[in-house]
Write a protein that holds these residues in place. Structure first.
Motif, PDB file in Angstrom:
ATOM      1  N   TRP A 145      -7.068  -9.092  -8.215  1.00 48.80           N
ATOM      2  CA  TRP A 145      -7.378 -10.522  -8.171  1.00 48.80           C
ATOM      3  C   TRP A 145      -8.563 -10.744  -9.099  1.00 48.80           C
ATOM      4  CZ3 TRP A 145      -5.950 -15.256  -7.220  1.00 48.80           C
ATOM      5  CH2 TRP A 145      -6.882 -16.256  -6.977  1.00 48.80           C
ATOM      6  N   GLY A 146      -8.329 -11.353 -10.251  1.00 47.16           N
ATOM      7  CA  GLY A 146      -9.393 -11.490 -11.242  1.00 47.16           C
ATOM      8  C   GLY A 146      -9.851 -10.122 -11.697  1.00 47.16           C
ATOM      9  N   ASP A 147     -11.140  -9.873 -11.575  1.00 47.74           N
ATOM     10  CA  ASP A 147     -11.709  -8.578 -11.971  1.00 47.74           C
ATOM     11  C   ASP A 147     -11.727  -7.576 -10.818  1.00 47.74           C
ATOM     12  OD1 ASP A 147     -12.228  -9.500 -14.542  1.00 47.74           O
ATOM     13  OD2 ASP A 147     -14.179 -10.324 -13.963  1.00 47.74           O
ATOM     14  N   ALA A 148     -11.342  -8.029  -9.628  1.00 45.56           N
ATOM     15  CA  ALA A 148     -11.390  -7.148  -8.449  1.00 45.56           C
ATOM     16  C   ALA A 148     -10.065  -6.410  -8.278  1.00 45.56           C
ATOM     17  CB  ALA A 148     -11.698  -7.966  -7.207  1.00 45.56           C
ATOM     18  N   ARG A 149     -10.172  -5.171  -7.809  1.00 47.58           N
ATOM     19  CA  ARG A 149      -8.976  -4.360  -7.565  1.00 47.58           C
ATOM     20  C   ARG A 149      -9.097  -3.707  -6.193  1.00 47.58           C
ATOM     21  NH1 ARG A 149      -6.781   0.783  -8.427  1.00 47.58           N
ATOM     22  NH2 ARG A 149      -4.648   0.783  -9.274  1.00 47.58           N
ATOM     23  N   LEU A 150      -8.059  -3.867  -5.390  1.00 45.68           N
ATOM     24  CA  LEU A 150      -8.078  -3.392  -4.011  1.00 45.68           C
ATOM     25  C   LEU A 150      -6.990  -2.337  -3.821  1.00 45.68           C
ATOM     26  CD1 LEU A 150      -9.477  -4.019  -1.262  1.00 45.68           C
ATOM     27  CD2 LEU A 150      -7.587  -5.601  -0.807  1.00 45.68           C
ATOM     28  N   LYS A 151      -7.405  -1.108  -3.542  1.00 42.79           N
ATOM     29  CA  LYS A 151      -6.451  -0.044  -3.234  1.00 42.79           C
ATOM     30  C   LYS A 151      -6.024  -0.200  -1.787  1.00 42.79           C
ATOM     31  CE  LYS A 151      -4.158   3.760  -4.179  1.00 42.79           C
ATOM     32  NZ  LYS A 151      -3.049   3.765  -5.148  1.00 42.79           N
ATOM     33  N   LEU A 152      -4.706  -0.201  -1.538  1.00 41.66           N
ATOM     34  CA  LEU A 152      -4.182  -0.536  -0.227  1.00 41.66           C
ATOM     35  C   LEU A 152      -3.725   0.695   0.553  1.00 41.66           C
ATOM     36  CD1 LEU A 152      -1.980  -3.478  -1.491  1.00 41.66           C
ATOM     37  CD2 LEU A 152      -4.143  -3.721  -0.268  1.00 41.66           C
ATOM     38  N   SER A 153      -3.865   0.605   1.875  1.00 41.52           N
ATOM     39  CA  SER A 153      -3.281   1.638   2.734  1.00 41.52           C
ATOM     40  C   SER A 153      -1.773   1.433   2.786  1.00 41.52           C
ATOM     41  CB  SER A 153      -3.866   1.548   4.148  1.00 41.52           C
ATOM     42  OG  SER A 153      -3.396   0.369   4.789  1.00 41.52           O
ATOM     43  N   GLY A 154      -1.058   2.374   3.380  1.00 39.92           N
ATOM     44  CA  GLY A 154       0.389   2.251   3.469  1.00 39.92           C
ATOM     45  C   GLY A 154       0.844   0.992   4.178  1.00 39.92           C
ATOM     46  N   ASN A 155       0.231   0.699   5.330  1.00 39.25           N
ATOM     47  CA  ASN A 155       0.619  -0.493   6.077  1.00 39.25           C
ATOM     48  C   ASN A 155       0.211  -1.774   5.353  1.00 39.25           C
ATOM     49  OD1 ASN A 155       1.834   0.919   8.107  1.00 39.25           O
ATOM     50  ND2 ASN A 155       0.183   0.686   9.591  1.00 39.25           N
ATOM     51  N   GLU A 156      -0.970  -1.780   4.745  1.00 36.69           N
ATOM     52  CA  GLU A 156      -1.414  -2.960   3.995  1.00 36.69           C
ATOM     53  C   GLU A 156      -0.450  -3.255   2.851  1.00 36.69           C
ATOM     54  OE1 GLU A 156      -6.250  -2.419   4.743  1.00 36.69           O
ATOM     55  OE2 GLU A 156      -5.275  -1.620   2.938  1.00 36.69           O
ATOM     56  N   VAL A 171       7.535 -15.046   7.430  1.00 29.95           N
ATOM     57  CA  VAL A 171       8.151 -13.790   7.865  1.00 29.95           C
ATOM     58  C   VAL A 171       7.723 -13.553   9.308  1.00 29.95           C
ATOM     59  CG1 VAL A 171       8.353 -11.313   7.451  1.00 29.95           C
ATOM     60  CG2 VAL A 171       8.072 -12.875   5.510  1.00 29.95           C
ATOM     61  N   SER A 172       8.679 -13.321  10.179  1.00 32.70           N
ATOM     62  CA  SER A 172       8.377 -13.188  11.602  1.00 32.70           C
ATOM     63  C   SER A 172       7.616 -11.894  11.881  1.00 32.70           C
ATOM     64  CB  SER A 172       9.667 -13.210  12.429  1.00 32.70           C
ATOM     65  OG  SER A 172      10.403 -12.015  12.232  1.00 32.70           O
ATOM     66  N   ARG A 173       6.923 -11.869  13.008  1.00 34.26           N
ATOM     67  CA  ARG A 173       6.200 -10.670  13.423  1.00 34.26           C
ATOM     68  C   ARG A 173       7.175  -9.516  13.659  1.00 34.26           C
ATOM     69  NH1 ARG A 173       0.924 -11.293  15.163  1.00 34.26           N
ATOM     70  NH2 ARG A 173       1.163  -9.498  16.552  1.00 34.26           N
ATOM     71  N   ASP A 174       8.326  -9.810  14.265  1.00 36.18           N
ATOM     72  CA  ASP A 174       9.309  -8.757  14.520  1.00 36.18           C
ATOM     73  C   ASP A 174       9.782  -8.117  13.217  1.00 36.18           C
ATOM     74  OD1 ASP A 174       9.158  -9.136  17.220  1.00 36.18           O
ATOM     75  OD2 ASP A 174      10.977 -10.351  17.375  1.00 36.18           O
ATOM     76  N   GLU A 175       9.995  -8.938  12.208  1.00 37.50           N
ATOM     77  CA  GLU A 175      10.465  -8.396  10.930  1.00 37.50           C
ATOM     78  C   GLU A 175       9.388  -7.539  10.268  1.00 37.50           C
ATOM     79  OE1 GLU A 175      12.665  -9.829   6.816  1.00 37.50           O
ATOM     80  OE2 GLU A 175      12.266 -11.272   8.427  1.00 37.50           O
ATOM     81  N   LEU A 176       8.139  -7.978  10.344  1.00 33.87           N
ATOM     82  CA  LEU A 176       7.054  -7.178   9.777  1.00 33.87           C
ATOM     83  C   LEU A 176       6.917  -5.842  10.504  1.00 33.87           C
ATOM     84  CD1 LEU A 176       4.256  -9.809   9.032  1.00 33.87           C
ATOM     85  CD2 LEU A 176       5.430  -8.362   7.376  1.00 33.87           C
ATOM     86  N   ILE A 177       7.088  -5.871  11.809  1.00 38.61           N
ATOM     87  CA  ILE A 177       7.025  -4.622  12.579  1.00 38.61           C
ATOM     88  C   ILE A 177       8.122  -3.663  12.123  1.00 38.61           C
ATOM     89  CG2 ILE A 177       7.438  -3.631  14.876  1.00 38.61           C
ATOM     90  CD1 ILE A 177       5.877  -6.027  16.030  1.00 38.61           C
ATOM     91  N   ARG A 178       9.326  -4.189  11.898  1.00 36.56           N
ATOM     92  CA  ARG A 178      10.413  -3.330  11.407  1.00 36.56           C
ATOM     93  C   ARG A 178      10.117  -2.784  10.030  1.00 36.56           C
ATOM     94  NH1 ARG A 178      13.685  -7.292  13.928  1.00 36.56           N
ATOM     95  NH2 ARG A 178      14.012  -8.369  11.947  1.00 36.56           N
ATOM     96  N   GLN A 179       9.506  -3.602   9.170  1.00 34.24           N
ATOM     97  CA  GLN A 179       9.166  -3.149   7.822  1.00 34.24           C
ATOM     98  C   GLN A 179       8.106  -2.049   7.863  1.00 34.24           C
ATOM     99  OE1 GLN A 179      10.384  -3.962   4.813  1.00 34.24           O
ATOM    100  NE2 GLN A 179      11.839  -5.467   5.574  1.00 34.24           N
ATOM    101  N   LEU A 180       7.138  -2.186   8.767  1.00 37.50           N
ATOM    102  CA  LEU A 180       6.033  -1.229   8.831  1.00 37.50           C
ATOM    103  C   LEU A 180       6.442   0.079   9.492  1.00 37.50           C
ATOM    104  CD1 LEU A 180       4.339  -3.696   7.959  1.00 37.50           C
ATOM    105  CD2 LEU A 180       2.580  -2.927   9.548  1.00 37.50           C
ATOM    106  N   TRP A 181       7.159  -0.024  10.594  1.00 39.17           N
ATOM    107  CA  TRP A 181       7.443   1.186  11.376  1.00 39.17           C
ATOM    108  C   TRP A 181       8.917   1.592  11.357  1.00 39.17           C
ATOM    109  CZ3 TRP A 181       3.718  -2.391  13.107  1.00 39.17           C
ATOM    110  CH2 TRP A 181       2.409  -1.913  13.027  1.00 39.17           C
ATOM    111  N   GLU A 182       9.743   0.793  10.649  1.00 36.53           N
ATOM    112  CA  GLU A 182      11.148   1.132  10.422  1.00 36.53           C
ATOM    113  C   GLU A 182      11.869   1.499  11.719  1.00 36.53           C
ATOM    114  OE1 GLU A 182      11.173   4.147   7.454  1.00 36.53           O
ATOM    115  OE2 GLU A 182      10.477   2.802   5.881  1.00 36.53           O
ATOM    116  N   THR A 183      11.655   0.661  12.727  1.00 37.94           N
ATOM    117  CA  THR A 183      12.296   0.908  14.016  1.00 37.94           C
ATOM    118  C   THR A 183      12.417  -0.402  14.772  1.00 37.94           C
ATOM    119  OG1 THR A 183      12.134   2.066  16.124  1.00 37.94           O
ATOM    120  CG2 THR A 183      10.063   1.418  15.097  1.00 37.94           C
TER     121      THR A 183
END
Length: 226
Positions: A145-156, A171-183
């Motif tokens: 973002w501009g001059d800033a750079r943010l290294k992200l964790s896996g979940n982020e 995006v629903s919470r349920d869908e995000l949970i499936r994306q993060l934990w694939e279950t």
């Protein structure tokens, strides 16, 4: 920026492809008059054509042949008619690839990306997502973002990728949970809240206040505009 022309009678499928291609930075045109595909092709001059086989008036084989009379632009057939004979016919008529419905959107995008790169000497910017000036590098899992750079964790990274790919839609919470934990198994709802809260704080530190918004009853959203 690549320009993609979609020749697809199913407006739902055409809309899904159009939205995903636009998120990858492509310009997209969906054919309006199925009796004048060649005329619209000449007017639009696309870099790649996505062509269904079953169409009103004339089928995709016909239009592929007509386009091949005037252009070598790459053509990918997308059709539920996925038998070997249809694949052979598509290749004989001059198509470069074939995707059978129902298809994975990720697989379709990978095929489009690969064909564009082969055809146009690896041009394009397929390794990033861009929303409101924020750039997510998919290879390095980092946000700029501009001059800033943010290294992200896996979940982020998974949260931001999902929300930026669907920018403008909640995006629903349920869908995000499936994306993060694939279950679909039970995951403590507070775990997602903790991840979202931590990510928001990190985004605020580089100046992205309010980048991820809550839509009560719907989930989370990154708006396309401000």
């Amino acid at each position: 920026m690549y320009k993609i022309m979609i020749v697809e009678d199913d407006r739902t499928i055409a809309g899904v492809l159009e939205r995903q291609l636009e998120r990858w930075g492509c310009s997209v045109y969906t054919v309006q008059d199925f009796g004048a595909v060649l005329e619209e092709f000449r007017e639009q001059a696309p870099d790649l054509v996505l062509m269904d086989i079953v169409l009103p008036f004339y089928d995709g084989y016909y239009w592929c042949g007509e386009i091949r009379r005037v252009s070598r632009v790459p053509i990918i057939f997308i059709s539920s008619a996925g038998e070997d004979m249809n694949l052979i016919m598509a290749v004989q008529m001059g198509a470069d690839d074939f995707i059978a419905k129902p298809f994975s959107l990720d697989v379709a995008m990978a095929k489009i990306q690969a064909l564009l790169r082969r055809t146009y000497a690896f041009g394009g910017d397929w390794d990033t997502l861009r929303v409101r000036g924020a750039v997510l590098n998919l290879t390095e899992a980092a946000l700029t973002w501009g001059d800033a750079r943010l290294k992200l964790s896996g979940n982020e990274f998974k949260i931001l990728r999902t929300l930026m790919e669907r920018a403008g839609s909640p995006v629903s919470r349920d869908e995000l949970i499936r994306q993060l934990w694939e279950t679909d198994s039970f995951i403590d709802d507070n775990t997602l809240t903790v991840n979202i809260t931590r990510l928001r704080r990190r985004l605020e530190k580089i100046g992205l206040d309010g980048f991820i918004r809550t839509r009560r009853g719907l989930g989370y959203i990154i708006e396309k505009d401000g």
